[in-house]
Design an enzyme around this catalytic site. Structure first.
Site, PDB file in Angstrom:
ATOM      1  N   GLU A 158       0.810  -1.230   0.000  1.00 59.54           N
ATOM      2  CA  GLU A 158       0.000   0.000   0.000  1.00 59.54           C
ATOM      3  C   GLU A 158       0.841   1.277   0.000  1.00 59.54           C
ATOM      4  O   GLU A 158       0.718   2.112   0.905  1.00 59.54           O
ATOM      5  CB  GLU A 158      -1.001  -0.005   1.164  1.00 59.54           C
ATOM      6  CG  GLU A 158      -2.008  -1.142   1.012  1.00 59.54           C
ATOM      7  CD  GLU A 158      -3.201  -1.056   1.957  1.00 59.54           C
ATOM      8  OE1 GLU A 158      -3.150  -0.296   2.932  1.00 59.54           O
ATOM      9  OE2 GLU A 158      -4.192  -1.770   1.689  1.00 59.54           O
ATOM     10  N   GLU A 319      -5.112  -8.571  -0.826  1.00 57.72           N
ATOM     11  CA  GLU A 319      -5.867  -8.393   0.424  1.00 57.72           C
ATOM     12  C   GLU A 319      -7.325  -8.109   0.102  1.00 57.72           C
ATOM     13  O   GLU A 319      -7.619  -7.298  -0.786  1.00 57.72           O
ATOM     14  CB  GLU A 319      -5.352  -7.204   1.256  1.00 57.72           C
ATOM     15  CG  GLU A 319      -4.040  -7.442   1.946  1.00 57.72           C
ATOM     16  CD  GLU A 319      -3.623  -6.283   2.858  1.00 57.72           C
ATOM     17  OE1 GLU A 319      -4.500  -5.518   3.314  1.00 57.72           O
ATOM     18  OE2 GLU A 319      -2.414  -6.150   3.096  1.00 57.72           O
TER      19      GLU A 319
HETATM   20  C1  BGC Z   1      -3.100  -3.295   5.385  1.00 65.77           C
HETATM   21  C2  BGC Z   1      -3.180  -4.287   6.521  1.00 65.77           C
HETATM   22  C3  BGC Z   1      -4.337  -3.925   7.421  1.00 65.77           C
HETATM   23  C4  BGC Z   1      -5.612  -4.025   6.607  1.00 65.77           C
HETATM   24  C5  BGC Z   1      -6.881  -3.731   7.398  1.00 65.77           C
HETATM   25  C6  BGC Z   1      -4.424  -2.881   4.821  1.00 65.77           C
HETATM   26  O1  BGC Z   1      -4.418  -1.490   4.782  1.00 65.77           O
HETATM   27  O2  BGC Z   1      -2.199  -3.721   4.400  1.00 65.77           O
HETATM   28  O3  BGC Z   1      -1.955  -4.274   7.192  1.00 65.77           O
HETATM   29  O4  BGC Z   1      -4.395  -4.702   8.567  1.00 65.77           O
HETATM   30  O5  BGC Z   1      -5.584  -3.138   5.520  1.00 65.77           O
HETATM   31  O6  BGC Z   1      -6.895  -2.434   7.892  1.00 65.77           O
END
Ligand code: BGC
Length: 404
Positions: A158, A319
């Site tokens: 990110e 993610e």
């Molecule tokens: C990040 C994670 C974080 C997730 C939930 C992403 O911004 O890469 O480290 O835990 O979102 O907030």
């Protein structure tokens, strides 16, 4: 309706070292957690003790039917002082990769997931002198040591998070607001259309490109990319112009950098509506997660399409998930997100895998441990793992390689 995914699709979960390993004492985060006052609700401490328990965690993943694991190498461990590279820590991560392979799990390895060695943070982080050279040197050491076991590398997690928060003025929204406080300059600095700074984009582009080259120089078969934060930005009525103004600095300029990569990592949780004067709250009555974000599964399909169209390279979902203590809601959200993903694939988008955030209930940065994104619960005293039904369901989808 049954939807099949492409052969060889990666199905798994993701973590970040600082959030799960425990004892990351040489990192800037640890230092901030113990500062007085601290913006962190609590310190990371032993986190999930994944540093010692990764074997158990990988066995659980394999039992579930997952075939990929995205985890990070912690720079603060590997290079605790500038120029001192810990062979013992590199061996640790090599053992993790080897254990993945023993279980038929493909490692997807992140080289930087927010936390820095203290010396690097002290020297300005990504804005510091020689940041790109330092990151490239570290990337080279890691690749030399693990590269033969790692088919996929995400250089930086990110990179656009702060730029996105500033450009969209998404803050204040739950924990993202606090995340901004970790690293961002004062928000007053962001007024004026398109004169908003994209913090760090030049420095981060340079760090990413140099790391890309150093990884490739060691092993050119590794698929290298990075993973921008892609909130699904949508115009509310009258917000079209504002959206067009904020989009480049928030996302598009960052996606453009992926055009020279092997893939783009997509990280999506929700949508944000942009009105004429900026971000709007979630629509009235919309369900929200523990983080305050709207529960909006369609965000995944939308942003995967955006990323593919803008970059022209294959997509890996690095993610996607939901912060909730209602595991049925997690499954429902994930199923909805996967339907959107399947739709994008059916329309010809080249998607290589889906890595759910996150494997374990873990240290959610400034919010601490109370925000739970995990497929597996972790007892805060004994570290005992409890597999949630959503994990079993995702494992079944993975085994079948299809959603029914
Ligand atoms: C990040 C994670 C974080 C997730 C939930 C992403 O911004 O890469 O480290 O835990 O979102 O907030």
């Amino acid at each position: 309706m049954t939807t099949s995914f492409p052969d060889g699709f990666l199905w798994g979960a993701a973590t970040a070292p600082h959030q799960v390993e425990g004892g990351n004492v040489n990192s800037d985060m640890w230092e901030m957690e113990w500062a007085t006052p601290s913006i962190f609700a609590e310190p990371s401490g032993d986190a999930c003790d994944h540093y010692h328990r990764y074997g158990e965690d990988l066995a659980l993943m394999a039992d579930l039917g997952l075939n990929a694991y995205r985890f990070g190498v912690e720079w603060a461990r590997v290079e605790p002082e500038e120029g001192y590279v810990s062979r013992a820590e590199l061996d640790h991560y090599r053992r993790m990769c080897a254990t993945c392979h023993e279980h038929g799990i493909t490692p997807v390895v992140t080289y930087n997931h927010f936390s820095f060695p203290r010396w690097f943070a002290r020297d300005g982080g990504w804005d510091g002198p020689q940041a790109a050279d330092r990151f490239a040197r570290y990337s080279e050491s890691v690749t030399e040591h693990l590269g033969d076991l790692v088919p996929w590398v995400c250089t930086i997690n990110e990179p656009n998070l702060i730029a996105m928060l500033m450009a969209t003025r998404m803050a204040p929204v739950a924990t993202r607001d606090d995340t901004e406080a970790l690293v961002a300059p004062a928000p007053e600095a962001v007024d004026g259309p398109r004169s908003w700074p994209s913090p760090n984009i030049d420095a981060m582009r340079a760090a990413h490109r140099k790391a890309f080259d150093s990884i490739k120089s060691v092993r050119d078969t590794i698929q290298v990319g990075w993973a921008p934060a892609l909130v699904d930005l949508q115009a509310a009525p009258g917000g079209e112009e504002r959206l067009a103004q904020v989009r480049p600095a928030a996302q598009l300029d960052w996606l453009d950098i992926s055009r020279d990569d092997d893939f783009v990592g997509v990280q999506t949780y929700s949508r944000e509506l942009v009105g004429p004067d900026g971000m709007l709250p979630a629509p009235d009555g919309a369900p929200t997660a523990q983080t305050g974000w709207e529960i909006y599964p369609d965000a995944l399909g939308h942003t995967v399409r955006l990323a593919a169209e803008r970059t022209g390279v294959p997509v890996l979902v690095t993610e996607n998930g939901l912060a909730t203590d209602d595991d049925t809601a997690r499954r429902g959200y994930t199923e909805g997100a996967l339907r959107g993903l399947a739709g994008a694939i059916a329309d010809g988008v080249d998607v290589r895998g889906y890595l759910h955030w996150t494997l374990l209930d873990n240290f959610e940065w400034v919010a601490g441990f109370k925000v739970t994104f995990g497929l597996i619960a972790v007892d805060r005293t004994t570290f005992a793992r409890t597999v949630k039904p959503s994990a079993r369901w995702l494992g079944e989808v993975a085994r079948a390689n299809r959603l029914s």
